[in-house]
Design a protein around this motif. Structure first.
Motif, mmCIF file in Angstrom:
data_model
loop_
_atom_site.group_PDB
_atom_site.id
_atom_site.type_symbol
_atom_site.label_atom_id
_atom_site.label_comp_id
_atom_site.label_asym_id
_atom_site.label_seq_id
_atom_site.Cartn_x
_atom_site.Cartn_y
_atom_site.Cartn_z
ATOM 1 N N LEU A 232 54.050 114.882 -17.450
ATOM 2 C CA LEU A 232 54.136 115.935 -16.775
ATOM 3 C C LEU A 232 54.546 116.907 -16.758
ATOM 4 C CD1 LEU A 232 57.454 113.688 -15.760
ATOM 5 C CD2 LEU A 232 55.207 114.279 -14.289
ATOM 6 N N CYS A 233 53.493 117.777 -17.952
ATOM 7 C CA CYS A 233 53.543 119.360 -18.122
ATOM 8 C C CYS A 233 51.972 119.574 -17.406
ATOM 9 C CB CYS A 233 53.672 119.583 -19.725
ATOM 10 S SG CYS A 233 54.908 119.120 -21.116
ATOM 11 N N ASN A 234 52.532 120.008 -16.229
ATOM 12 C CA ASN A 234 51.226 120.642 -15.864
ATOM 13 C C ASN A 234 51.914 121.691 -15.006
ATOM 14 O OD1 ASN A 234 53.293 119.186 -13.599
ATOM 15 N ND2 ASN A 234 51.854 117.842 -12.818
ATOM 16 N N GLY A 235 52.587 123.109 -15.313
ATOM 17 C CA GLY A 235 53.521 123.666 -14.683
ATOM 18 C C GLY A 235 54.660 123.633 -14.551
ATOM 19 N N LEU A 236 55.394 122.790 -14.571
ATOM 20 C CA LEU A 236 56.444 122.174 -14.189
ATOM 21 C C LEU A 236 58.033 123.043 -15.227
ATOM 22 C CD1 LEU A 236 57.230 118.800 -13.473
ATOM 23 C CD2 LEU A 236 56.796 120.820 -11.614
ATOM 24 N N GLU A 240 62.365 120.669 -13.797
ATOM 25 C CA GLU A 240 61.596 120.118 -13.059
ATOM 26 C C GLU A 240 61.293 119.024 -13.205
ATOM 27 O OE1 GLU A 240 60.538 124.269 -10.710
ATOM 28 O OE2 GLU A 240 58.826 123.218 -12.397
ATOM 29 N N ILE A 241 60.714 118.399 -14.946
ATOM 30 C CA ILE A 241 60.644 117.263 -15.827
ATOM 31 C C ILE A 241 61.460 116.076 -15.485
ATOM 32 C CG2 ILE A 241 59.602 116.876 -17.590
ATOM 33 C CD1 ILE A 241 57.871 118.995 -18.352
ATOM 34 N N TRP A 288 55.872 124.668 -18.880
ATOM 35 C CA TRP A 288 54.739 124.195 -20.164
ATOM 36 C C TRP A 288 53.444 123.805 -19.387
ATOM 37 C CZ3 TRP A 288 56.811 124.139 -24.514
ATOM 38 C CH2 TRP A 288 58.377 124.375 -24.679
ATOM 39 N N LYS A 289 52.406 123.699 -20.022
ATOM 40 C CA LYS A 289 51.662 123.028 -19.366
ATOM 41 C C LYS A 289 50.871 123.300 -20.714
ATOM 42 C CE LYS A 289 49.223 127.984 -20.417
ATOM 43 N NZ LYS A 289 48.120 128.918 -19.897
ATOM 44 N N LYS A 290 49.818 122.133 -21.049
ATOM 45 C CA LYS A 290 48.772 121.369 -21.777
ATOM 46 C C LYS A 290 48.065 122.300 -22.585
ATOM 47 C CE LYS A 290 48.907 116.420 -19.393
ATOM 48 N NZ LYS A 290 49.236 117.198 -18.398
#
Length: 291
Positions: A232-236, A240-241, A288-290
Motif C-alpha cells: 500500500l506504500c504507493n503514495g498514501l 489512508e493506509i 510513503w513510497k517504495k
C-alpha cells in the motif's frame, strides 16, 4: 471472578476476557497487572481476601493498570513498571495522546484508553531485589508497548500482551502493536525462555511446546500485515493506509479503534523504513513510497 492456584504460592485470576496473575508472599499478595477499573479491582480484592502489598506491571495500557487506584488507596500498594512506561501510568492522558499524536479528543479519553492515574509509582529496577528474593525473573518483551515486561515465576511465564491467542487475532483482525519489529524480536525471546507454561493476558495458558504454534501464528500475522502495508506504500499517508485496511479486513471502526490502527500502521512503516523498503515524503501530508 475466579482464582486458580497453579501451586502453593502462584495463581491466576480469571476476569472473563483477561487473566491477571498473583503471588502470595509473607508481606501480602503481589499482583502482576490489576484490571480495567476500580469496580473490577473490588471483585479481585473480594476473592483475594488478603492485602495487596505490591503491583508489578507488564505494561501501562488502561486494561492492565485501571485497578491500581483502588489498591493503592486501600492498601497503599507499591506499584512498579518499566521506566519506558512510567510516565504513562502516572500521567494516563499520555496514552490516548500517543495514539492520536497530540492532545486527545474526548472520545478516546475514557477508561478504555486512559485509566485513573496513581502517583506512587516507581521504576521496575527498584523492585527487582524484592523479585529476586521471591524467585521471580524479569524479561524485556517490548513491542506491543514500549517497555512490556514478562515475569517468570516457578516455571510459569506471564507475558501479558507480548503474545496473542488465535481467537483474539480472529476477532480483531488487526492487532494493536506499538513497535511490530520489537514485537517480532520478543516472540523469538519467548521461544527461548525455559519454562513449563506460558500465560498470556487475552487469554490462555499453554505448555511450552504448544506455545511454539501460537508464536508461529503471531509471526504469520506480523508478516502478513508487513507485506500488506508494504504493497500500500504507493503514495498514501498512514491514515489512508489504515482506511484501506479497514476495507480489506471489513473492520467495524469507531473513534478509538481508528487511532489504534493508525498507530499500528505507523509502527509497521517504521519497520519497513528500517529494512530500507520505504521512505516518507511530504505532499499534502506525510506519504510513503517504495524505495
Amino acid at each position: 471472578m475466579k482464582i486458580t492456584d497453579l501451586n502453593s504460592r502462584f495463581f491466576i485470576i480469571d476476569q472473563g476476557p483477561t487473566y491477571t496473575c498473583g503471588l502470595h508472599t509473607e508481606d501480602g499478595v503481589v499482583l502482576f497487572d490489576t484490571s480495567l477499573d476500580s469496580s473490577k479491582a473490588k471483585k479481585i480484592d473480594k476473592v483475594l481476601q488478603r492485602n495487596v502489598f505490591a503491583i508489578f506491571h507488564t505494561h501501562s495500557h488502561a486494561d492492565h493498570i485501571g485497578g491500581d487506584f483502588f489498591f493503592v488507596k486501600k492498601y497503599n500498594s507499591s506499584v512498579y513498571i518499566d521506566k519506558r512506561e512510567l510516565s504513562f501510568i502516572v500521567n494516563t492522558f499520555l496514552e490516548p495522546s500517543l495514539l492520536y499524536g497530540g492532545a486527545a479528543y474526548v472520545d478516546i479519553t475514557g477508561k478504555f484508553l486512559a485509566a485513573d492515574s496513581v502517583e506512587l509509582v516507581d521504576r521496575l529496577e527498584r523492585g527487582t531485589n524484592f523479585l529476586d528474593e521471591n524467585g521471580v525473573d524479569v524479561y524485556d518483551l517490548s513491542g506491543h508497548s514500549p517497555g512490556l515486561t514478562g515475569y517468570l515465576v516457578d516455571e510459569y511465564l506471564f507475558v501479558g500482551d507480548a503474545l496473542f491467542s488465535p481467537a483474539i487475532m480472529k476477532k480483531y483482525k488487526i492487532l494493536y502493536i506499538f513497535n511490530p519489529l520489537a514485537y517480532h524480536q520478543s516472540l523469538n525471546k519467548i521461544i527461548k525462555i525455559k519454562c513449563k507454561k506460558v500465560i498470556f493476558c487475552h487469554k490462555g495458558m499453554v505448555d511450552k511446546e504448544e506455545v511454539k504454534s501460537i508464536v508461529e501464528i503471531n509471526y504469520n500475522h506480523l508478516n502478513s500485515m508487513y507485506n500488506t502495508i508494504y504493497e500500500l506504500c504507493n503514495g498514501l499517508t498512514a491514515e489512508e493506509i489504515s482506511d484501506e485496511l479497514f476495507r480489506k479486513f471489513d473492520v467495524n471502526i469507531d473513534m478509538g479503534l481508528v487511532n489504534l490502527i493508525n498507530s499500528t500502521v505507523k509502527g509497521y512503516l517504521h519497520w519497513l523504513e528500517k529494512d530500507g523498503k520505504v521512505k516518507p515524503y511530504y505532499s499534502k501530508g506525510v506519504r510513503w513510497k517504495k524505495v
